[in-house]
Design a protein around this motif. Structure first.
Motif, PDB file in Angstrom:
ATOM      1  N   UNK A   1      -1.387   8.731   8.814  1.00  0.00           N
ATOM      2  CA  UNK A   1      -1.201   8.857  10.258  1.00  0.00           C
ATOM      3  C   UNK A   1      -0.764  10.270  10.588  1.00  0.00           C
ATOM      4  N   UNK A   2      -1.338  10.821  11.664  1.00  0.00           N
ATOM      5  CA  UNK A   2      -0.947  12.147  12.141  1.00  0.00           C
ATOM      6  C   UNK A   2      -0.816  12.111  13.653  1.00  0.00           C
ATOM      7  N   UNK A   3       0.346  12.506  14.145  1.00  0.00           N
ATOM      8  CA  UNK A   3       0.588  12.656  15.578  1.00  0.00           C
ATOM      9  C   UNK A   3       0.723  14.156  15.807  1.00  0.00           C
ATOM     10  N   UNK A   4      -0.392  14.803  16.125  1.00  0.00           N
ATOM     11  CA  UNK A   4      -0.448  16.261  16.162  1.00  0.00           C
ATOM     12  C   UNK A   4       0.252  16.820  17.409  1.00  0.00           C
ATOM     13  N   UNK A   5       0.238  18.140  17.533  1.00  0.00           N
ATOM     14  CA  UNK A   5       0.862  18.750  18.696  1.00  0.00           C
ATOM     15  C   UNK A   5       2.318  19.061  18.461  1.00  0.00           C
ATOM     16  N   UNK A   6       3.067  19.151  19.546  1.00  0.00           N
ATOM     17  CA  UNK A   6       4.461  19.565  19.514  1.00  0.00           C
ATOM     18  C   UNK A   6       5.344  18.409  19.934  1.00  0.00           C
ATOM     19  N   UNK A   7       6.453  18.226  19.248  1.00  0.00           N
ATOM     20  CA  UNK A   7       7.366  17.136  19.593  1.00  0.00           C
ATOM     21  C   UNK A   7       8.144  17.461  20.862  1.00  0.00           C
TER      22      UNK A   7
ATOM     23  N   UNK B   1       0.790  -1.224   0.000  1.00  0.00           N
ATOM     24  CA  UNK B   1       0.000   0.000   0.000  1.00  0.00           C
ATOM     25  C   UNK B   1       0.824   1.276   0.000  1.00  0.00           C
ATOM     26  N   UNK B   2       0.119   2.400  -0.157  1.00  0.00           N
ATOM     27  CA  UNK B   2       0.727   3.728  -0.134  1.00  0.00           C
ATOM     28  C   UNK B   2       0.234   4.453   1.112  1.00  0.00           C
ATOM     29  N   UNK B   3       1.175   4.916   1.936  1.00  0.00           N
ATOM     30  CA  UNK B   3       0.825   5.531   3.213  1.00  0.00           C
ATOM     31  C   UNK B   3       1.523   6.875   3.378  1.00  0.00           C
ATOM     32  N   UNK B   4       0.946   7.693   4.271  1.00  0.00           N
ATOM     33  CA  UNK B   4       1.508   9.006   4.552  1.00  0.00           C
ATOM     34  C   UNK B   4       1.570   9.207   6.059  1.00  0.00           C
ATOM     35  N   UNK B   5       2.740   9.621   6.541  1.00  0.00           N
ATOM     36  CA  UNK B   5       2.899  10.083   7.917  1.00  0.00           C
ATOM     37  C   UNK B   5       3.111  11.587   7.820  1.00  0.00           C
ATOM     38  N   UNK B   6       2.069  12.347   8.145  1.00  0.00           N
ATOM     39  CA  UNK B   6       2.154  13.797   7.935  1.00  0.00           C
ATOM     40  C   UNK B   6       2.890  14.514   9.062  1.00  0.00           C
ATOM     41  N   UNK B   7       3.304  13.780  10.094  1.00  0.00           N
ATOM     42  CA  UNK B   7       4.044  14.370  11.216  1.00  0.00           C
ATOM     43  C   UNK B   7       5.275  13.515  11.484  1.00  0.00           C
ATOM     44  N   UNK B   8       6.239  13.558  10.586  1.00  0.00           N
ATOM     45  CA  UNK B   8       7.401  12.672  10.636  1.00  0.00           C
ATOM     46  C   UNK B   8       8.172  12.795  11.952  1.00  0.00           C
ATOM     47  N   UNK B   9       8.496  14.017  12.369  1.00  0.00           N
ATOM     48  CA  UNK B   9       9.154  14.241  13.652  1.00  0.00           C
ATOM     49  C   UNK B   9      10.407  13.412  13.826  1.00  0.00           C
ATOM     50  N   UNK B  10      10.432  12.595  14.887  1.00  0.00           N
ATOM     51  CA  UNK B  10      11.577  11.737  15.149  1.00  0.00           C
ATOM     52  C   UNK B  10      11.571  10.455  14.360  1.00  0.00           C
TER      53      UNK B  10
END
Length: 329
Positions: free
Chosen positions: A123-129, A48-57
């Motif tokens: 996937x999105x892990x919002x907020x601040x790292x 599949x094709x996936x997107x992590x819009x909050x790559x961060x660490x």
């Protein structure tokens, strides 16, 4: 009416164990929250094709890549230059990973650029790292005396100091009320407006000295966190960016595609919940002739998933996290 939730034929990789106590991130950049639950929620298909819009660490991206085959692909978004130091290492130097240095609000444009007309999960892990909170030079935390900056993208023009010193009193009150949900927003704005006539406010300690007297001691830290949250959201246009991203994600998800979003405050969570329930961030319901709600998404978990006690102890910054998962009809 909603179709039943889809079942993937190939789910073996979803059942692999994740050691959440030993997650590797770039020099401790960020400890991924609800790692297993959020990636499990994607029902990753190896091709599949996936997107992590909050790559961060890179914690969530690394886990997604571990479940993808060579025929699958992951796109990772982040606007912070600091994350790029890890892109030459495994697994981010593989051909099935593409890094996009951009705000996730431009998701649709970038997917068009790469010739992607649909995705299987986002996937999105919002907020601040954790990295941003711990970097004394960025001004995200009132634990340090640092410049009032708060820009996620260091090349952006607007800083928190600009907001504090240049917004008129009414506009400043709106920022604190809308994005910090502070009941004394008008008093806060008036106090800051008076103080900056004597001396402009350029550092976190200067701001603290101005507003601390307005808060009761027992709620002082919580209310200060709300002040900083409101400024950060305004500086980075977070609510508008989230609305744009969620709209694009809803359009891009293919049949049975999954949306897995971790939020940290009520403003974010309300928008995500509305998109899942009604198909739009305002929550306005549209019904067909028979009274059935017309939404392209179906909630996978009716109640948000939250970290257990072990994770909260291990990573205190996870304590306010809520995970919502939805599937495209």
């Amino acid at each position: 009416m909603h179709a039943p939730l889809c079942k993937n034929a190939r789910r073996a990789k979803n059942n692999q164990k994740v050691n959440e106590n030993n997650v590797t991130t770039a020099e401790g950049y960020h400890v991924p929250v609800l790692l297993k639950q959020s990636v499990d929620g994607l029902n990753v298909r190896p091709g599949g094709v996936y997107v992590d819009v909050t790559f961060g660490g890179g914690g969530h991206s690394r886990e997604i890549l571990s479940r993808l085959g060579p025929e699958g692909h992951l796109y990772g978004f982040d606007q912070d230059l600091d994350v790029m130091r890890q892109l030459d290492s495994e697994p981010f130097n593989q051909s099935n990973f593409t890094f996009v240095r951009s705000n996730f609000r431009y998701l649709k444009n970038w997917m068009r650029y790469y010739g992607v007309d649909h995705i299987d999960g986002l996937l999105a892990d919002l907020g601040v790292s954790s990295h941003h909170f711990d970097d004394e030079s960025r001004g995200f935390s009132f634990r340090f005396d640092s410049p009032l900056d708060m820009r996620m993208n260091a090349k952006a023009e607007l800083t928190a100091a600009d907001v504090v010193n240049n917004y008129d009193e009414a506009r400043l009150a709106d920022v604190f009320f809308l994005y910090g949900e502070l009941k004394n927003s008008r008093r806060l704005a008036a106090t800051i407006s008076r103080a900056r006539k004597t001396q402009l406010i350029h550092t976190t300690n200067q701001l603290l000295s101005v507003v601390e007297p307005l808060f009761h001691r027992e709620r002082e830290k919580k209310d200060m966190a709300k002040v900083f949250q409101a400024l950060r959201i305004e500086v980075n246009h977070e609510m508008g960016a989230l609305a744009d991203m969620l709209a694009a994600a809803t359009q891009l998800l293919g049949p049975c595609g999954r949306l897995s979003v971790i939020t940290y405050h009520s403003l974010e969570d309300r928008m995500v919940k509305n998109v899942i329930r009604a198909g739009n961030v305002s929550g306005k319901l549209e019904k067909d002739f028979y009274g059935n709600i017309q939404s392209p998404l179906k909630a996978v978990n009716n109640k948000p998933i939250v970290p257990d006690e072990a994770e909260r102890q291990r990573n205190p910054r996870s304590r306010s996290a809520k995970l919502r998962i939805a599937e495209k009809a």
